[in-house]
Enzyme design. Structure first.
Site, short mmCIF file in Angstrom:
data_model
loop_
_atom_site.label_atom_id
_atom_site.label_comp_id
_atom_site.label_asym_id
_atom_site.label_seq_id
_atom_site.Cartn_x
_atom_site.Cartn_y
_atom_site.Cartn_z
N ASP A 64 59.63 -12.07 17.33
CA ASP A 64 59.29 -12.34 15.80
C ASP A 64 59.64 -11.27 14.86
O ASP A 64 59.54 -9.86 15.52
CB ASP A 64 58.41 -13.27 15.43
CG ASP A 64 57.03 -12.52 15.76
OD1 ASP A 64 57.19 -11.67 16.44
OD2 ASP A 64 55.98 -13.18 15.13
N TYR A 66 59.24 -8.10 12.47
CA TYR A 66 57.97 -7.06 12.10
C TYR A 66 57.42 -7.89 10.86
O TYR A 66 58.12 -8.42 9.96
CB TYR A 66 58.46 -5.69 11.46
CG TYR A 66 59.23 -4.79 12.64
CD1 TYR A 66 58.34 -4.75 13.62
CD2 TYR A 66 60.36 -4.46 12.59
CE1 TYR A 66 59.17 -3.98 14.84
CE2 TYR A 66 61.10 -3.63 13.53
CZ TYR A 66 60.52 -3.52 14.83
OH TYR A 66 61.16 -2.72 15.56
N PHE A 77 64.01 -5.81 16.24
CA PHE A 77 63.52 -4.42 16.59
C PHE A 77 64.18 -3.47 15.44
O PHE A 77 63.74 -2.54 15.42
CB PHE A 77 64.05 -4.02 17.94
CG PHE A 77 63.48 -4.68 19.04
CD1 PHE A 77 62.16 -4.46 19.18
CD2 PHE A 77 64.19 -5.64 19.85
CE1 PHE A 77 61.45 -4.99 20.52
CE2 PHE A 77 63.64 -6.36 20.91
CZ PHE A 77 62.19 -5.98 21.29
N HIS A 186 58.01 -5.08 27.89
CA HIS A 186 58.38 -4.87 26.53
C HIS A 186 58.30 -3.38 26.41
O HIS A 186 57.39 -2.57 26.84
CB HIS A 186 57.46 -5.69 25.72
CG HIS A 186 57.81 -5.79 24.35
ND1 HIS A 186 57.35 -4.74 23.22
CD2 HIS A 186 58.69 -6.87 23.80
CE1 HIS A 186 57.85 -5.25 22.16
NE2 HIS A 186 58.48 -6.43 22.59
#
Length: 219
Positions: A64, A66, A77, A186
């Site tokens: 999702d 920031y 990102f 991640h």
């Protein structure tokens, strides 16, 4: 004004015409009216607007946006130029540098990737301020999963970069006979040292694209 490329409007027309979408849209409208939500409403579909369906070469799936002020710009990102790079994004650039030799960029705006065919798609396209995953499971996945499935079914020789457990859950949507799926932990500081660093996904993605006579990405 909310922008989305015409190609995606067509590919997702059945979703946008559904009762489920009406429910999602109403939920999102209410959230923006009553709380602080990111990204800015006009950038909700920025990932789909910046990378038309037929131009997609690589898909990077985030969870999702920031959740801090001024960070989310609609691309997974990514942050706008002038915004401090979050730790996960810094780790992505560190791996790009180690893997490809590309220098550390001056900013974290990944629009330059999107324009080359990198779809930077979050599973949930909105989030409450300071509350990560607050809109996860609220319905966005109906649309974003449909986008992933359409790419898998209608395109060939794409590269899907799945980082972390959440992105890995999208594997069943993707035909591994038609596309390259690369998985790693991640890039978060909590997990990057468990295998994201050293995964070499960027050079491996480009090698696959070249093998299929597709212009590689300048990472």
């Amino acid at each position: 004004m909310i922008r989305i490329d015409e190609s995606w409007k067509q590919k997702l027309a059945a979703v946008f015409a559904s009762d489920e979408w009406s429910r999602i849209a109403e939920f999102v409208r209410n959230e923006y009216a009553n709380d602080v939500i990111f990204p800015p409403a006009g950038k909700i579909f920025a990932a789909l607007d910046a990378c038309p369906f037929e131009q997609v070469k690589v898909v990077i799936i985030g969870q999702d946006p920031y959740h801090g002020p001024g960070q989310a710009n609609g691309l997974a990102f990514s942050v706008a130029s002038g915004v401090q790079m979050p730790p996960s994004l810094l780790n992505i650039f560190k791996e790009v540098q180690t893997d490809t030799g590309a220098p550390m960029p001056a900013d974290g705006d990944l629009t330059r990737w999107a324009r080359q065919g990198v779809l930077l798609l979050n599973s949930s396209l909105t989030v409450k301020a300071h509350r990560p995953a607050s809109h996860s499971g609220m319905g966005w996945e109906v649309m974003t999963d449909a986008a992933i499935k359409a790419l898998s079914d209608e395109r060939d020789n794409l590269v899907f970069l799945l980082w972390g457990a959440h992105a890995g859950k999208k594997t069943p949507l993707i035909d591994s006979q038609r596309h390259l799926i690369l998985k790693a932990p991640h890039p978060s500081p909590l997990s990057a040292h468990r295998g994201f660093f050293g995964c070499r996904h960027f050079s491996r993605a480009n090698a696959y694209l070249k093998l299929h006579n597709i212009e590689p990405i300048v990472w």
